[in-house]
Each structure stands twice: as C-alpha cells, then as structure tokens.
Design a protein around this motif. Structure first.
Motif, PDB file in Angstrom:
ATOM      1  N   ARG A  44       0.879  -1.172   0.000  1.00 14.62           N
ATOM      2  CA  ARG A  44       0.000   0.000   0.000  1.00 14.62           C
ATOM      3  C   ARG A  44       0.916   1.220   0.000  1.00 14.62           C
ATOM      4  O   ARG A  44       1.640   1.472   0.955  1.00 14.62           O
ATOM      5  CB  ARG A  44      -0.912  -0.006   1.231  1.00 14.62           C
ATOM      6  N   VAL A  45       0.914   1.952  -1.092  1.00 14.15           N
ATOM      7  CA  VAL A  45       1.892   3.018  -1.303  1.00 14.15           C
ATOM      8  C   VAL A  45       1.598   4.200  -0.384  1.00 14.15           C
ATOM      9  O   VAL A  45       0.503   4.768  -0.412  1.00 14.15           O
ATOM     10  CB  VAL A  45       1.900   3.469  -2.775  1.00 14.15           C
ATOM     11  N   GLY A  46       2.601   4.570   0.414  1.00 16.21           N
ATOM     12  CA  GLY A  46       2.480   5.752   1.251  1.00 16.21           C
ATOM     13  C   GLY A  46       3.016   6.984   0.560  1.00 16.21           C
ATOM     14  O   GLY A  46       2.507   8.099   0.743  1.00 16.21           O
ATOM     15  N   ALA A  47       4.035   6.793  -0.271  1.00 20.12           N
ATOM     16  CA  ALA A  47       4.631   7.886  -1.043  1.00 20.12           C
ATOM     17  C   ALA A  47       5.508   7.275  -2.116  1.00 20.12           C
ATOM     18  O   ALA A  47       5.997   6.147  -1.982  1.00 20.12           O
ATOM     19  CB  ALA A  47       5.446   8.808  -0.144  1.00 20.12           C
ATOM     20  N   CYS A  48       5.713   8.055  -3.188  1.00 20.30           N
ATOM     21  CA  CYS A  48       6.576   7.598  -4.275  1.00 20.30           C
ATOM     22  C   CYS A  48       7.341   8.811  -4.809  1.00 20.30           C
ATOM     23  O   CYS A  48       6.727   9.800  -5.233  1.00 20.30           O
ATOM     24  CB  CYS A  48       5.766   6.943  -5.383  1.00 20.30           C
ATOM     25  N   GLY A  49       8.659   8.732  -4.767  1.00 19.00           N
ATOM     26  CA  GLY A  49       9.483   9.830  -5.247  1.00 19.00           C
ATOM     27  C   GLY A  49       9.483   9.918  -6.761  1.00 19.00           C
ATOM     28  O   GLY A  49       9.319   8.915  -7.463  1.00 19.00           O
TER      29      GLY A  49
END
Length: 376
Positions: A44-49
């Motif tokens: 579950r993606v919390g953040a993606c640079g």
C-alpha cells in the motif's frame, strides 16, 4: 495468493498511455489492484518519489534514435527524432519496448498489505522501502537488472504496487513516508557511483547537477566519506548547497566552468568527477581529472552524445564508470545511512497523485533542490 488485509478491487493510479508529452499521463480511479504472485508482496503506497527516469521513459529519451538533451521542452512535449511507433521503440534502459498502459514511479515507500503464497504472512503490516531494481542474481554483477519498477513493470504512482518480496526492505525510521521516498533511485545510484569510483577521505570530487535528487545525494554521501566537494548547479541554488555542506560552488552559468574549478583546486587537480548531467562538460571533466583519476556517470540529460579525446583517457590512465544497476549491497548501505540519521531527506514539494502531471512539469524546469514526491 497468500495472506492479505482488507484490500479494495479498484484503486487510483496514473497511467502512462504511450510515449510523448505530459498529456500521456491519465489519472484514473478504476484501475484493478494488482495481485502478488507466489514470491511477491503487495505494498500500500504511502509515497513515491519522482525521478528523471520517469521523464526519460515517458518522453522516449532512452531510445537510441534520440540524441537531444532532456530540455524543459522535451520533458513537457516529448522527444523528437524517432519515427518509430510505441511498439517499436526501445524505451527503457535495457532497450526493450514498453507495454502500455504502464504505471510509473520507482521510489516506493509504504506498508505490506498482502503477500504471495511463499512469503511469510508475518510480513503483512511491515513498513517498507523498496529497491526498484528487479535482478537476476545468477547473471554477472553488472548485468543483473531484468526489470525496473515503473519501466518494464508497474511502479508506485498508484495506491498499490506489487514488488518482489526481496526488494521490500523493512525500515524503522521516524521519517515520514514522503521523506523516505526521497532515497530510492537517487541515493542508491549516487552511492554506487561513489563506490565504483572509490572516493576516499581527503580526495576532491566534482559533482554536476548537484541540486537534483542524485546530486544532493552525492553531496551528502561524499561528505560522509570525508571528501572535499565542489558542487556545480544553477547560480540560484548556491546557498542551499553550501548549507548542505558543499565546500565549493561553481555556477553552471559560469562562462568557463573548467577554469573556475582549476582555480579552486590549484595544482592538485581533481580525483573524481561524479556526473549526472553529461553534455559538453563531459569532455572538460576528463581534462580536469588528475592522472589515475576516476569519472563516474549515471545521467546525460544535457546531451548523451559527446566527443572524447582518447589521449586524456589513455595517457592519464583514467577510469570511467557507467552506472545503471546498483547492487543490493549498495541499497542496503543507503538504508543503513538513513536508519542512522546520517542522510538528510530533501523535499522540495509534495504532490497529490492526481497532480502528477504538474509535478513532472516542475521537475523538468530544474528549479528545485532535492526531491519532488507523490503521495497517493
């Protein structure tokens, strides 16, 4: 499939629908949530640079028919110079075609929500930082990259992403997901550049593109090694790079960058050049290096095709390193630096998932210092 938490059938994601400009990014809220295979986990993606590789792939810049630099115009409108169709274009680092639609985004931080059948269910709920390089470790060390998140397989510009279990590293840190998402891709690339170039204490390193994601990583990792840092970036970024610890600064707008660096180092010359820009400075950088010096590169956004005077390479006994695939050991060392607090996350701005086109537009303007991050 193995164990899982309560997971919806559909998710929000940004789809890359083909090669080209910003208009090829399509925000959707009805994309099927991917299912992990036997040896994979669902994050579950919390953040993606955000990274240059996202722009390079979308614009078709990786294709060998494209020889122009990654200018703001190219970043927004796409590259020209190739008459190939999307299906014919070698659009990745591995010179392979891309299957569209594709979810981009390599620098993923989040929580494991489901696991495949051969993955221990105790991993569900773990906070993880993801190594974006999918490798075949049976291959030679510098040829192990078989897929890259956001390229040959879907990445993290979405609410969920599937990754190999071994690529999801448990992380214990007080940093936010957005702060942690500044490290994958940029910092492992930078660390690999310095590992290969064997930068040591007391040596002098010239860093191009020092204000970008890889550049600011190179500055910090060089300082950890006890090196003297000469940073090259836009004039407006000098104060922030000096605050980061750079010992010397040369504005890229300087009429003669090489002469400015020579004035700094005097007779000592330069031990290492860590270049993420390419372009005409490539030729100059070889002339700056001392005998036995090392040049390490992981980018060529200012122009990939440049002349070389082989006499510099031969008669100065130089070493040149091209970096695409950091080793797992390199990624682990970055995580160790993060966990110990030796590395500082640099976030310029955070964008919502639906605003990814705006974020990419800002990325190609090169006005930032550090990273731009997507939070779904």
């Amino acid at each position: 499939m193995g164990s899982r938490q309560n997971i919806p059938d559909k998710m929000r994601a940004v789809l890359l629908t083909g090669f080209g400009g910003i208009d090829k990014l399509e925000y959707r809220d009805d994309v099927s949530v991917p299912q992990p295979s036997d040896s994979e986990v669902l994050v579950r993606v919390g953040a993606c640079g955000m990274n240059n590789t996202d722009i390079n792939l979308r614009t078709r810049w990786y294709d060998r028919d494209v020889n122009e630099g990654l200018s703001e115009e190219v970043g927004i409108k796409g590259a020209v110079g190739s008459r190939k169709t999307d299906a014919e274009t070698a659009g990745t680092w591995k010179e392979e075609t891309i299957v569209f639609p594709r979810i981009q985004g390599a620098a993923i931080v989040g929580t494991i929500a489901a696991v495949g059948g051969s993955v221990d269910s105790s991993r569900i709920g773990q906070r993880v930082i993801v190594d974006p390089q999918v490798r075949d470790l049976s291959l030679p060390e510098r040829a192990q990259l078989v897929a890259y998140l956001g390229g040959e397989r879907d990445g993290g510009f979405a609410e969920y992403a599937v990754v190999p279990a071994e690529n999801a590293y448990t992380i214990e840190s007080e940093l936010s997901d957005a702060e942690l998402a500044t490290f994958p891709t940029s910092y492992d690339t930078a660390e690999e550049m310095l590992v290969r170039a064997r930068l040591g204490k007391g040596e002098t390193v010239v860093i191009t593109g020092a204000a970008g994601g890889v550049g600011t990583a190179l500055v910090q990792l060089s300082l950890i090694r006890g090196a003297t840092v000469i940073a090259i970036a836009g004039r407006a970024k000098e104060a922030r790079l000096r605050a980061l610890g750079a010992h010397h600064f040369v504005a890229r707008e300087t009429s003669d960058v090489r002469a400015a660096i020579e004035a700094i180092v005097g007779e000592r010359a330069v031990d290492v050049v860590a270049d993420v820009v390419g372009g005409p400075f490539f030729t100059e950088s070889l002339k700056l290096l001392r005998r036995g010096g090392r040049y390490s590169t992981a980018g060529a956004i200012a122009g990939p095709v440049q002349p070389i005077d082989l006499r510099d390479l031969i008669y100065k006994d130089l070493e040149l390193f091209g970096i695409t695939c950091p080793t797992p050991e390199t990624f682990k060392s970055v995580i160790d630096h993060v966990a110990s607090g030796r590395l500082k996350p640099l976030i310029e701005k955070i964008y919502d998932l639906k605003d990814l086109p705006l974020g990419q537009t800002e990325l190609v303007k090169r006005n930032h210092v550090g990273k731009l991050v997507i939070v779904p």
